[in-house]
Design a protein around this motif. Sequence first.
Motif, short mmCIF file in Angstrom:
data_model
loop_
_atom_site.label_atom_id
_atom_site.label_comp_id
_atom_site.label_asym_id
_atom_site.label_seq_id
_atom_site.Cartn_x
_atom_site.Cartn_y
_atom_site.Cartn_z
N VAL A 15 4.72 -1.12 3.14
CA VAL A 15 4.06 0.19 3.01
C VAL A 15 5.04 1.22 2.47
N SER A 16 4.66 1.86 1.37
CA SER A 16 5.44 2.96 0.81
C SER A 16 4.93 4.26 1.43
N LEU A 17 5.71 4.85 2.31
CA LEU A 17 5.27 6.01 3.09
C LEU A 17 5.91 7.29 2.59
N THR A 18 5.07 8.30 2.37
CA THR A 18 5.54 9.65 2.09
C THR A 18 5.22 10.52 3.30
N VAL A 19 6.24 11.12 3.86
CA VAL A 19 6.07 12.06 4.97
C VAL A 19 6.27 13.46 4.41
N ASP A 20 5.18 14.19 4.31
CA ASP A 20 5.20 15.52 3.69
C ASP A 20 5.33 16.59 4.77
N LEU A 21 6.49 17.23 4.80
CA LEU A 21 6.76 18.27 5.79
C LEU A 21 6.88 19.65 5.15
N THR A 22 6.32 19.83 3.94
CA THR A 22 6.47 21.10 3.23
C THR A 22 5.83 22.26 3.99
N PRO A 81 0.83 -1.21 0.00
CA PRO A 81 0.00 0.00 0.00
C PRO A 81 0.86 1.26 0.00
N GLU A 82 0.28 2.36 -0.42
CA GLU A 82 0.95 3.65 -0.39
C GLU A 82 0.21 4.58 0.55
N ALA A 83 0.95 5.24 1.42
CA ALA A 83 0.35 6.16 2.38
C ALA A 83 1.07 7.50 2.32
N VAL A 84 0.29 8.57 2.37
CA VAL A 84 0.85 9.92 2.39
C VAL A 84 0.41 10.60 3.68
N VAL A 85 1.36 10.97 4.51
CA VAL A 85 1.06 11.65 5.77
C VAL A 85 1.54 13.09 5.66
N GLU A 86 0.60 14.02 5.69
CA GLU A 86 0.92 15.44 5.57
C GLU A 86 0.80 16.10 6.95
N PHE A 87 1.89 16.70 7.38
CA PHE A 87 1.89 17.43 8.64
C PHE A 87 1.67 18.93 8.37
N THR A 88 0.98 19.59 9.29
CA THR A 88 0.74 21.02 9.14
C THR A 88 1.49 21.80 10.21
N GLU A 89 1.55 23.12 9.99
CA GLU A 89 2.30 23.97 10.91
C GLU A 89 1.66 24.06 12.29
N ALA A 120 9.91 6.63 2.44
CA ALA A 120 10.46 5.49 3.19
C ALA A 120 9.60 4.26 2.91
N ILE A 121 10.23 3.08 2.94
CA ILE A 121 9.49 1.81 2.89
C ILE A 121 9.48 1.24 4.29
N LEU A 122 8.30 1.07 4.85
CA LEU A 122 8.19 0.60 6.23
C LEU A 122 8.36 -0.91 6.31
N ALA A 123 8.88 -1.36 7.42
CA ALA A 123 8.88 -2.80 7.70
C ALA A 123 7.43 -3.27 7.77
#
Length: 248
Positions: free
Chosen positions: A162-169, A109-117, A178-181
């Motif tokens: 899991v293919s994880l994108t951590v979006d800190l823009t 699976p692919e997951a995108v986690v977007e963090f906000t200010e 990152a690829i999670l275990a």
Amino acid sequence: MKKLILLVGVLVLIAGGAFIFLSGDAINALIKTKIEQVGSDVTEQSVTVNRVDMKLLKGAGTINGLVLANPSSYSAPSVFSLNEITLDINLKSLGTDLIVIDQIIIDKPEAVVEFTENGNANIKDLLEAIKKNTASDNTAVESESEQAEPIIRVNKFVLAGVSLTVDLTKLGNKSHQAILADIQLSNIGGESGMPASQLGAELVKQALSSIWQQAKAEQADILKEEAKDKIKEKAKEKLGGLLDKLNG
């Protein structure tokens, strides 16, 4: 016949516990529709499925191309998408009061986690919506219709690769991949199991919770490394300035 009807009930557990007897393409269409309807209601975001293929006599099936849309206040089109879910159902349990699914695997699976200010994140918002929309299931007294539902336990639930994108823009940084275990959960529903209509939401909640915990750890590691790099860069600048003065 009773066992086959029970099997159909199990196969739609992720779709919210629909419990009727159909065959062939009708079952696949029902499961697809119910996953999209119930998933959207629980998460408050659009859930779409590309294809469902259940092999009833083998106690197995696949769900392909499931996509959970991102809340509108975030940038990415989806927060979670997957190629394939496979189910392995314990056929021996179908004649009992507790139906057992030996294994559910969600592959790559692919997951995108977007963090906000302000400290929020898309998965955090989704988990709050799921908690709100399933709170009554945990506290309400079971009705006669709820009592008629199959009771399910999942022995093993795997999120593989899991293919994880951590979006800190929004924090002045960038997106990191990152690829999670493999994430492995067990005994979903507990020893006594839970009604099919509640189990799908519980699986979604636990999957997103596991990804959320790892995303927060990734965020902390990324920011820690960036802070170290900045300290090193400032130290080099100060050392360079000092050497220039000594040589001047």
